[in-house]
Each structure stands twice: as C-alpha cells, then as structure tokens.
Design an enzyme around this catalytic site. Sequence first.
Site, PDB file in Angstrom:
ATOM      1  N   GLU A   1     -10.106   2.012   3.996  1.00 21.15           N
ATOM      2  CA  GLU A   1     -10.358   1.519   2.631  1.00 21.15           C
ATOM      3  C   GLU A   1     -10.158  -0.043   2.633  1.00 21.15           C
ATOM      4  OE1 GLU A   1      -8.858   2.212  -1.742  1.00 21.15           O
ATOM      5  OE2 GLU A   1      -7.541   2.868  -0.422  1.00 21.15           O
ATOM      6  N   HIS A   2      -9.011  -0.542   2.940  1.00 21.53           N
ATOM      7  CA  HIS A   2      -8.672  -2.052   3.130  1.00 21.53           C
ATOM      8  C   HIS A   2      -8.352  -2.393   4.423  1.00 21.53           C
ATOM      9  CE1 HIS A   2      -7.083  -0.354  -1.195  1.00 21.53           C
ATOM     10  NE2 HIS A   2      -7.815  -1.467  -1.288  1.00 21.53           N
TER      11      HIS A   2
ATOM     12  N   GLN B   1       0.749  -1.165  -0.056  1.00 18.32           N
ATOM     13  CA  GLN B   1      -0.138   0.018  -0.138  1.00 18.32           C
ATOM     14  C   GLN B   1       0.905   1.316  -0.078  1.00 18.32           C
ATOM     15  OE1 GLN B   1      -3.016  -0.960  -0.230  1.00 18.32           O
ATOM     16  NE2 GLN B   1      -3.789   1.461  -0.825  1.00 18.32           N
TER      17      GLN B   1
ATOM     18  N   ASP C   1      -6.910  -6.200  -5.361  1.00 21.55           N
ATOM     19  CA  ASP C   1      -6.232  -4.968  -6.373  1.00 21.55           C
ATOM     20  C   ASP C   1      -6.406  -5.259  -7.776  1.00 21.55           C
ATOM     21  OD1 ASP C   1      -5.922  -3.023  -4.609  1.00 21.55           O
ATOM     22  OD2 ASP C   1      -3.820  -2.788  -4.670  1.00 21.55           O
TER      23      ASP C   1
ATOM     24  N   HIS D   1     -53.000  19.035  -4.540  1.00 23.66           N
ATOM     25  CA  HIS D   1     -52.739  17.747  -4.379  1.00 23.66           C
ATOM     26  C   HIS D   1     -53.806  16.813  -4.405  1.00 23.66           C
ATOM     27  CE1 HIS D   1     -48.673  18.785  -4.485  1.00 23.66           C
ATOM     28  NE2 HIS D   1     -48.080  17.468  -4.193  1.00 23.66           N
TER      29      HIS D   1
ATOM     30  N   HIS E   1       2.328   3.025  -3.111  1.00 23.23           N
ATOM     31  CA  HIS E   1       1.275   3.770  -4.162  1.00 23.23           C
ATOM     32  C   HIS E   1       1.873   5.298  -4.356  1.00 23.23           C
ATOM     33  CE1 HIS E   1      -2.054   1.281  -5.475  1.00 23.23           C
ATOM     34  NE2 HIS E   1      -2.083   0.942  -4.500  1.00 23.23           N
TER      35      HIS E   1
END
Length: 426
Positions: A324-325, A257, A358, A417, A260
């Site tokens: 996220e993960h 990770q 991934d 209405h 990245h």
Amino acid sequence: MKTYYLKNLSETQIKKLSQRKNLSSESVRKSVEKILADVKSNGLKSALDYAKKLDGFTSKEIFVTEEEFSEAENILEPRIKKAILSAYRNIYKFHYKQIPKSYSVETVKGVKCERKFIPIENVGLYIPGGTAPLPSTMLMLGVPAQIAGCKRVVAASPAKDKIHPAILYAAKLCGIREFIKIGGAQAIALLAFGDKNFRKVDKIFGPGNQFVTAAKSLISIDPDGCSIDMIAGPSEVLVIADKFANPSFVAADLLSQAEHGKDSLSILLTDNENISKAVKVEIKKQLKDLPRKNFAEASLRNSFCLITSSIDEAISFSNSFSPEHLIINIKNSELLAAKVKDAGSVFIGSFTPESAGDYASGTNHSLPTYGFARSTGGVSVEMFMKAVTFQSISKQGLEKLSETIITLAETESLDAHANAVRVRLR
C-alpha cells in the site's frame, strides 16, 4: 519483528511470508449478512437498532444538524482548524489536476464519437471511528467528491452522541451537509439500500474494519446494492533502506504504520544487516513513548525484516508484494523509484515520511492494500465520475460503416443487428 535472509528462503517460504491474512472470517461474513438483510428489510430502524447495540448510540438525532456543524467549528482549537484547512488546500490543489478531459473525434466522415465525464450523482463516504477520529480520511474522500461535482454526498461515521468536531469541520470544508451518525456494516447497508426516509447512494467510498469490508463486498454484488471504490484490508508499509539511511527515520516510519492496529503490516527490506539491527534498537526506544504502544507491538509481531543481497533484489520483492505504501530511503532514491511497478503510493527520499501522504502533502491516503496495487490505484477524482460515450451518425456516415457492421453482425449470427443498418439505408 522477525528477521529473514532472502537467500535462505525457498520459493514456498517467500510466498508464505508475502501472504496477507484473510480479509474476514466466515463468522464475520455471517454476522454481516444478517445485518445487511435486516437493514434491507427495515431500513433506518434496523440500522439505528444495530448502532445502539454495537456502538452504544444514544443521540436523539441520527443526522448531524446544522447546529452541530456550527458548534464543531466554534469549539475546535484554532491550531487544529488551521492544520485541517492547510491539508484541505494541498489535497484540493493536487486532486484538481485529476479532472479528466472529455473529447470528441470523427472516426469516419459523418461518424462523430464522444467521451464525456459525468459526476456520480449520489455518493456515500464512510469515515471509520473505532479507536481514533479520522478527519484526514474525511478530507481524502470529501475533496475529490467536491471537485468531481457530485450532486449529493453523504458521510457516515460511528458515534455514541456526536461526531468528532474535527471530522465535521473537515466535512464542512468539503461542502458536505448530510452526515449520519451510524458506522459499521449497518451504515454500509443503509447507504446501499436506503429506505423511504433515506435515499440510497450509487457508490460507497472509504476504509473500515473487517465488518465494513465484508459489508462493502456483499452490497457490491447485491442487485439492490451499489458499487464501491475498492476492497481494503489492514494498512501496510514497506521500507527499503540502505546503509546510508538514518535508523531513527526508518524506525519512525515502521511504527507510524504499526500504531494503526494489530493487523497492520510494517516491513523493512535492506541489503545491510547493521541497518536492520540499528532500526530494531530505535524501534524499542521510540515504542516507549507511544500512547498506542500496545497496537504497535501487536503489529510488529506480525511484521518482518528481510535482508536482501542487493537493493535491486529488494525492489523486485517489493514489486511482487505490491505494498500500500512504499518508502524508498536509500542514497539514490530517485533512481530506484523509477523501477517501481506496483505500489499504492511511493515516498522518495529520507525526508519523505509516509505520514506526509496520510495528512497534508496532497496525495490521497485511501489506497489499495492486500496486493491490489498490482491492478488499481488509490481514490481519485475520476472514481467519483463515470465516462459516458456518445455518438451521432449521418446517413452518409452509416453508409460508410454499413458493410463493416453487416459483415461482422452476420459473422456473429446476429441478423437483427445487420437489419438495423439495412432498414435505414433502403
């Protein structure tokens, strides 16, 4: 990678430790606002000017041609094509199960209500291309769009001359034939606003840097813009490990990770101090051979290890952080997984690396970051569709509903209405 002991931290310190960085600065926002305004006014011409200025665009053709699609398939190494095709099949198999079911119900005799799922007609897929080509992102966005049955799917990615062949091969598998060689905020603007030679899309999907993120945010509230999938920040992983975890596995997951980019976040939670120390030793070993060592080192400086009193305390912190993960690498991983409430995607057991999700296991890697996993999930087939409700009512059905409708309308002081029912029953 700093180490903290949860028992020694105050609530204020825990909150500060869990806080993400701002998604974009004021200067980024102002720069993006100018790009959006220029492209909105001048369309493809302005988008092309920014592509030349910011990305060094030199190609004579802004759209990927059929010849380029064919060339990409011909020049790509067989082993890469095989890997992309394998990943495509797994992603397709998993996402195909997500096709939502339409249904019809008679709520009252003579009152038929339906809910139908209809594909979004025009969608744009943004594929980042900053420091490495991302054919996996092309698959993660292209496959659900393909399954949903979107009529027009446009991909966009930055390039100087040609899009990487792996991305084009993946796009072709997803049935995509419209691909523009523009990235950044200018690509988001072109997709959202269009011009006389390029039809705008109805929704934009895909991650990107802070300029892309700011652009997506702004076009989603512009009356001439379009909707988006989600606001995404830097990528993040949280690993929960106990004394039974293999330190080399944990280190590899944290580094996968971290590589990245410098803003990526890698967090280790453990109830065992020895594991924490062993993982740090493994990180140093594995870092030496990483081509993206500089990115990983910068990321790890912003990351941390948190020693908890128990694994239950670790899962409690994880749910609060909403990563996220989330990787669960403990002896009884399945039991702990049942306690997960907030996470983008969960990886259970010592042989389930985040990189599997991934690329090739089948689940989507376009996931909520920044704590948004508390309220939303990752990209799915449903996101490429909209649910439209239909109803048909007979005269008898309206008679049965009339008292309820008229009473509620009058309660809200909306006499027109109520009258819409009365005139039909007179």
